[in-house]
Design a protein around this motif. Structure first.
Motif, PDB file in Angstrom:
ATOM      1  N   ILE A 208     -15.847 -27.722  40.632  1.00 31.58           N
ATOM      2  CA  ILE A 208     -15.983 -27.816  42.077  1.00 31.58           C
ATOM      3  C   ILE A 208     -16.587 -29.174  42.434  1.00 31.58           C
ATOM      4  O   ILE A 208     -17.400 -29.722  41.678  1.00 31.58           O
ATOM      5  CB  ILE A 208     -16.865 -26.666  42.623  1.00 31.58           C
ATOM      6  CG1 ILE A 208     -16.818 -26.627  44.148  1.00 31.58           C
ATOM      7  CG2 ILE A 208     -18.287 -26.785  42.122  1.00 31.58           C
ATOM      8  CD1 ILE A 208     -17.529 -25.438  44.751  1.00 31.58           C
ATOM      9  N   PHE A 209     -16.145 -29.724  43.562  1.00 32.73           N
ATOM     10  CA  PHE A 209     -16.707 -30.975  44.065  1.00 32.73           C
ATOM     11  C   PHE A 209     -17.802 -30.668  45.087  1.00 32.73           C
ATOM     12  O   PHE A 209     -17.764 -29.636  45.766  1.00 32.73           O
ATOM     13  CB  PHE A 209     -15.615 -31.824  44.726  1.00 32.73           C
ATOM     14  CG  PHE A 209     -14.685 -32.474  43.747  1.00 32.73           C
ATOM     15  CD1 PHE A 209     -14.949 -33.747  43.255  1.00 32.73           C
ATOM     16  CD2 PHE A 209     -13.531 -31.832  43.317  1.00 32.73           C
ATOM     17  CE1 PHE A 209     -14.097 -34.350  42.356  1.00 32.73           C
ATOM     18  CE2 PHE A 209     -12.669 -32.429  42.416  1.00 32.73           C
ATOM     19  CZ  PHE A 209     -12.954 -33.702  41.933  1.00 32.73           C
ATOM     20  N   SER A 210     -18.763 -31.581  45.191  1.00 31.93           N
ATOM     21  CA  SER A 210     -19.807 -31.428  46.198  1.00 31.93           C
ATOM     22  C   SER A 210     -19.214 -31.609  47.588  1.00 31.93           C
ATOM     23  O   SER A 210     -18.084 -32.075  47.745  1.00 31.93           O
ATOM     24  CB  SER A 210     -20.927 -32.444  45.958  1.00 31.93           C
ATOM     25  OG  SER A 210     -20.428 -33.772  46.019  1.00 31.93           O
ATOM     26  N   ASN A 211     -19.979 -31.251  48.620  1.00 30.49           N
ATOM     27  CA  ASN A 211     -19.468 -31.296  49.984  1.00 30.49           C
ATOM     28  C   ASN A 211     -19.084 -32.704  50.421  1.00 30.49           C
ATOM     29  O   ASN A 211     -18.173 -32.885  51.223  1.00 30.49           O
ATOM     30  CB  ASN A 211     -20.515 -30.727  50.948  1.00 30.49           C
ATOM     31  CG  ASN A 211     -20.676 -29.230  50.787  1.00 30.49           C
ATOM     32  OD1 ASN A 211     -19.728 -28.534  50.419  1.00 30.49           O
ATOM     33  ND2 ASN A 211     -21.862 -28.715  51.033  1.00 30.49           N
ATOM     34  N   ASP A 212     -19.769 -33.713  49.904  1.00 31.05           N
ATOM     35  CA  ASP A 212     -19.434 -35.094  50.260  1.00 31.05           C
ATOM     36  C   ASP A 212     -18.531 -35.751  49.231  1.00 31.05           C
ATOM     37  O   ASP A 212     -18.290 -36.962  49.286  1.00 31.05           O
ATOM     38  CB  ASP A 212     -20.709 -35.921  50.436  1.00 31.05           C
ATOM     39  CG  ASP A 212     -21.567 -35.941  49.175  1.00 31.05           C
ATOM     40  OD1 ASP A 212     -21.175 -35.292  48.175  1.00 31.05           O
ATOM     41  OD2 ASP A 212     -22.633 -36.579  49.185  1.00 31.05           O
ATOM     42  N   ASP A 213     -18.007 -34.964  48.269  1.00 31.46           N
ATOM     43  CA  ASP A 213     -17.060 -35.449  47.243  1.00 31.46           C
ATOM     44  C   ASP A 213     -17.652 -36.519  46.335  1.00 31.46           C
ATOM     45  O   ASP A 213     -16.914 -37.202  45.624  1.00 31.46           O
ATOM     46  CB  ASP A 213     -15.778 -35.997  47.892  1.00 31.46           C
ATOM     47  CG  ASP A 213     -14.971 -34.928  48.573  1.00 31.46           C
ATOM     48  OD1 ASP A 213     -14.196 -35.273  49.483  1.00 31.46           O
ATOM     49  OD2 ASP A 213     -15.095 -33.750  48.202  1.00 31.46           O
ATOM     50  N   SER A 214     -18.964 -36.660  46.311  1.00 34.58           N
ATOM     51  CA  SER A 214     -19.578 -37.675  45.464  1.00 34.58           C
ATOM     52  C   SER A 214     -19.897 -37.165  44.068  1.00 34.58           C
ATOM     53  O   SER A 214     -20.167 -37.962  43.169  1.00 34.58           O
ATOM     54  CB  SER A 214     -20.865 -38.195  46.113  1.00 34.58           C
ATOM     55  OG  SER A 214     -21.826 -37.152  46.217  1.00 34.58           O
ATOM     56  N   LEU A 215     -19.855 -35.837  43.866  1.00 34.78           N
ATOM     57  CA  LEU A 215     -20.209 -35.257  42.581  1.00 34.78           C
ATOM     58  C   LEU A 215     -19.157 -34.233  42.169  1.00 34.78           C
ATOM     59  O   LEU A 215     -18.519 -33.597  43.009  1.00 34.78           O
ATOM     60  CB  LEU A 215     -21.579 -34.570  42.637  1.00 34.78           C
ATOM     61  CG  LEU A 215     -22.768 -35.434  43.047  1.00 34.78           C
ATOM     62  CD1 LEU A 215     -24.009 -34.574  43.223  1.00 34.78           C
ATOM     63  CD2 LEU A 215     -23.031 -36.535  42.039  1.00 34.78           C
ATOM     64  N   LEU A 216     -18.976 -34.091  40.862  1.00 36.78           N
ATOM     65  CA  LEU A 216     -18.127 -33.054  40.276  1.00 36.78           C
ATOM     66  C   LEU A 216     -19.011 -32.160  39.429  1.00 36.78           C
ATOM     67  O   LEU A 216     -19.735 -32.644  38.555  1.00 36.78           O
ATOM     68  CB  LEU A 216     -17.017 -33.671  39.427  1.00 36.78           C
ATOM     69  CG  LEU A 216     -16.117 -32.698  38.665  1.00 36.78           C
ATOM     70  CD1 LEU A 216     -15.349 -31.809  39.630  1.00 36.78           C
ATOM     71  CD2 LEU A 216     -15.162 -33.438  37.743  1.00 36.78           C
ATOM     72  N   ILE A 217     -18.958 -30.850  39.691  1.00 39.25           N
ATOM     73  CA  ILE A 217     -19.797 -29.883  38.982  1.00 39.25           C
ATOM     74  C   ILE A 217     -18.885 -29.011  38.118  1.00 39.25           C
ATOM     75  O   ILE A 217     -17.862 -28.512  38.593  1.00 39.25           O
ATOM     76  CB  ILE A 217     -20.594 -29.013  39.958  1.00 39.25           C
ATOM     77  CG1 ILE A 217     -21.360 -29.895  40.956  1.00 39.25           C
ATOM     78  CG2 ILE A 217     -21.569 -28.111  39.212  1.00 39.25           C
ATOM     79  CD1 ILE A 217     -21.993 -29.125  42.083  1.00 39.25           C
ATOM     80  N   SER A 218     -19.261 -28.829  36.859  1.00 40.15           N
ATOM     81  CA  SER A 218     -18.445 -28.064  35.913  1.00 40.15           C
ATOM     82  C   SER A 218     -19.294 -27.035  35.196  1.00 40.15           C
ATOM     83  O   SER A 218     -20.482 -27.250  34.939  1.00 40.15           O
ATOM     84  CB  SER A 218     -17.779 -29.000  34.888  1.00 40.15           C
ATOM     85  OG  SER A 218     -18.766 -29.724  34.163  1.00 40.15           O
ATOM     86  N   GLY A 219     -18.680 -25.894  34.877  1.00 39.17           N
ATOM     87  CA  GLY A 219     -19.347 -24.836  34.122  1.00 39.17           C
ATOM     88  C   GLY A 219     -18.463 -24.364  32.986  1.00 39.17           C
ATOM     89  O   GLY A 219     -17.243 -24.310  33.128  1.00 39.17           O
ATOM     90  N   SER A 220     -19.072 -23.984  31.877  1.00 34.66           N
ATOM     91  CA  SER A 220     -18.290 -23.668  30.678  1.00 34.66           C
ATOM     92  C   SER A 220     -18.605 -22.266  30.163  1.00 34.66           C
ATOM     93  O   SER A 220     -19.447 -21.549  30.697  1.00 34.66           O
ATOM     94  CB  SER A 220     -18.569 -24.695  29.573  1.00 34.66           C
ATOM     95  OG  SER A 220     -19.911 -24.592  29.134  1.00 34.66           O
ATOM     96  N   GLU A 221     -17.900 -21.921  29.105  1.00 41.66           N
ATOM     97  CA  GLU A 221     -17.984 -20.594  28.525  1.00 41.66           C
ATOM     98  C   GLU A 221     -19.338 -20.316  27.891  1.00 41.66           C
ATOM     99  O   GLU A 221     -19.764 -19.161  27.803  1.00 41.66           O
ATOM    100  CB  GLU A 221     -16.867 -20.448  27.473  1.00 41.66           C
ATOM    101  CG  GLU A 221     -16.659 -19.064  26.948  1.00 41.66           C
ATOM    102  CD  GLU A 221     -15.513 -19.015  25.955  1.00 41.66           C
ATOM    103  OE1 GLU A 221     -14.757 -18.035  25.971  1.00 41.66           O
ATOM    104  OE2 GLU A 221     -15.362 -19.968  25.162  1.00 41.66           O
ATOM    105  N   ASP A 222     -20.028 -21.362  27.446  1.00 41.26           N
ATOM    106  CA  ASP A 222     -21.321 -21.178  26.799  1.00 41.26           C
ATOM    107  C   ASP A 222     -22.492 -21.217  27.774  1.00 41.26           C
ATOM    108  O   ASP A 222     -23.651 -21.266  27.354  1.00 41.26           O
ATOM    109  CB  ASP A 222     -21.526 -22.215  25.697  1.00 41.26           C
ATOM    110  CG  ASP A 222     -21.402 -23.639  26.212  1.00 41.26           C
ATOM    111  OD1 ASP A 222     -21.167 -23.809  27.422  1.00 41.26           O
ATOM    112  OD2 ASP A 222     -21.527 -24.576  25.408  1.00 41.26           O
ATOM    113  N   GLY A 223     -22.222 -21.220  29.091  1.00 43.75           N
ATOM    114  CA  GLY A 223     -23.280 -21.174  30.085  1.00 43.75           C
ATOM    115  C   GLY A 223     -23.815 -22.519  30.519  1.00 43.75           C
ATOM    116  O   GLY A 223     -24.739 -22.567  31.336  1.00 43.75           O
ATOM    117  N   VAL A 224     -23.251 -23.607  30.017  1.00 44.59           N
ATOM    118  CA  VAL A 224     -23.732 -24.947  30.378  1.00 44.59           C
ATOM    119  C   VAL A 224     -23.118 -25.377  31.710  1.00 44.59           C
ATOM    120  O   VAL A 224     -21.917 -25.206  31.935  1.00 44.59           O
ATOM    121  CB  VAL A 224     -23.384 -25.972  29.278  1.00 44.59           C
ATOM    122  CG1 VAL A 224     -23.789 -27.382  29.703  1.00 44.59           C
ATOM    123  CG2 VAL A 224     -24.077 -25.590  27.975  1.00 44.59           C
TER     124      VAL A 224
END
Length: 507
Positions: free
Chosen positions: A166-182
């Protein structure tokens, strides 16, 4: 109880009641809208023949079906209100090779078919639709420019399978989540730096507070756009500070959470669970914790599904939930009842999107917008930028000296070489510096291309081994003692007695 403690309790209760009343008012106002202006878009991951189904939100009638689509969880999105983009599930048993299909909403035609180097699961796009990100089971993330289809960046973001992007509301950051909880937060400024294609220095911070797979990510517009929420199969939802990565709050649940969404006013958090229940809690991020709060209040629970909640979203009519029980429900969250139920008997619903009905096949209303934005086939491999990056040198050495109609990029290379030559004649230090930088650019490009050729070779070898294994298994099954003497096989229906034996399941 001291007077100051009573005052704190009354303030906390007042804030909670005010939030709930505000949400109920916003929901009632949304309910006054015309539900027929919206279309529910759902898909499954069962098989490619299931496709995408679209329903009228008010009547429940199916209005459109798009064939050939089977998308994994969080693999479907609406891009810039003009395109549907869906990653496709990989064929069972195959190695490498993925697919992403793009359909134009205002023009009925065959989809654009893109084939990345590996299978893609979750997708994410910026609010302006300029960039598309895809996560793979290997932990790699791919970042494309939508209009030109250019692969801008690919990097090893996680050591396990990607589950959310998912991208942040201002599109300045990309947030990622994985199978191991990171959970990782990446800087788009660094990711878009094409001069440093292979680096991963764009990682701002990460967290491994979750002890199981991440199942949902969402950002909030409140608190200066600095908060996001993650859900996990470890039966928790966590609120984070985007800038620092600090854990702000943790909400515990009785079982694993599989999907999350907030209401349009961002006052309540809806968390879908593994058994089909949807837990509703007040989103009090940023409020001071009340040490005198009395525990034991039962949370609001929406019950209506018999399988795990796969996706949640909001429309003008209310909350929409999709489940692996092959149903989609439209809820009135104030009265906690189901307004309408949609049956998707072709498979468990893995993705749902709500779009305005005016977007469907209305080329006259979108002609001007379509001319300003377009989607292209996504590239499989990275393309160097149009600077002195090595591809220009390749054109220069391969072209004929008599060719007067050289490309623009070639003329740029010739002018650069001419500039360096003139500066060398003047014996200036800048000439040597430019020559060294140009040589370094050429070597960097050659190294990157070598790495990608080796990676493609590895994928091709894996695919070849997979095909050989499939052929060997097929040959082993056909080369049985019952078919030993005859090499020519005839396809015919067996006798009735034999059909009865075949139809009976093995004991």
């Amino acid at each position: 109880m001291p007077p100051c403690s009573l005052h704190i309790c009354f303030v906390h209760v007042y804030i909670m009641c005010k939030q709930i009343l505000h949400f109920e008012r916003s929901v009632r106002e949304m309910g006054k809208g015309n539900g027929s202006d919206e279309v529910l878009v759902v898909c499954s991951d069962r098989n490619m023949g299931t496709g995408i189904a679209m329903w009228d939100m008010e009547t429940g009638d199916r209005i459109l079906h798009i064939p050939t689509c089977a998308s994994p969880l969080r693999g479907l999105l609406c891009l810039r209100d003009q395109f549907l983009v869906a990653s496709q599930v990989n064929k069972h048993g195959s190695v490498g090779g993925g697919a992403i299909f793009t359909w134009s909403l205002n023009k009925p035609q065959q989809p654009l078919r893109s084939y990345p180097l590996e299978a893609i699961g979750p997708l994410g796009c910026t609010k302006d639709g300029l960039f598309l990100a895809g996560g793979s089971p290997s932990g790699n993330v791919y970042l494309w420019e939508v209009a030109g289809g250019r692969l801008l960046k690919t990097w090893r973001a996680h050591s396990r399978c990607l589950k959310c992007l998912i991208f942040s509301n201002d599109d300045s950051l990309l947030i990622s989540g994985s199978e191991d909880g990171v959970v990782c937060v990446w800087s788009m400024v660094s990711l878009l730096d094409t001069e440093d294609f292979g680096s991963s220095c764009s990682l701002l911070h990460y967290s491994s507070e979750h002890t199981s797979s991440v199942t949902g990510l969402l950002t909030t517009s409140g608190i200066a756009n600095s908060t996001f929420i993650s859900s996990s199969l470890d039966a928790t939802c966590k609120a984070w500070d985007v800038c620092s990565g600090r854990l702000i709050q943790t909400q515990d649940y009785p079982l694993g959470i599989t999907a999350i969404v907030t209401d349009p006013a961002e006052q309540l958090l809806f968390a879908g669970s593994m058994d089909g229940r949807i837990f509703v809690s007040v989103l009090d991020i940023g409020l001071p914790e009340d040490p005198f709060a009395v525990a034991g209040d039962e949370p609001v629970v929406l019950k209506g599904h018999n399988g795990s909640i796969m996706a949640l979203t909001f429309s003008s009519g209310g909350l929409i939930s999709a489940s692996e029980d092959c149903t989609v429900c439209l809820w009135d969250v104030v009265s906690q009842v189901i307004i309408r139920r949609f049956n998707h008997q072709k498979g468990a619903v893995t993705n749902l999107v709500v779009i305005p009905r005016s977007l469907l096949h209305s080329a006259s209303n979108h002609r001007r917008v379509s001319n300003q934005f377009r989607a292209s086939v996504l590239r499989k491999c990275p393309q160097p930028a149009n600077s002195s990056n090595g591809i220009l040198t390749l054109l220069h050495t391969c072209s004929s000296p008599k060719d007067h109609q050289a490309p623009v990029d070639l003329r740029r290379t010739n002018s650069l070489d001419q500039q360096i030559f003139e500066m060398e004649q003047e014996q200036t230090p800048a000439a040597m510096q430019m020559k060294v930088e140009t040589s370094m650019d050429h070597r960097t490009w050659a190294r990157r291309m070598t790495n990608h050729v080796m990676e493609m070779n590895s994928h091709l070898q894996s695919r070849l081994l997979d095909l050989m294994q499939t052929r060997l298994l097929f040959a082993t099954e056909n080369d049985s003692p019952t078919t030993g003497k005859s090499k020519k096989l005839k396809i015919e229906s067996p006798p009735p007695q034999q059909q009865e034996k075949i139809s009976q399941p093995p004991s």
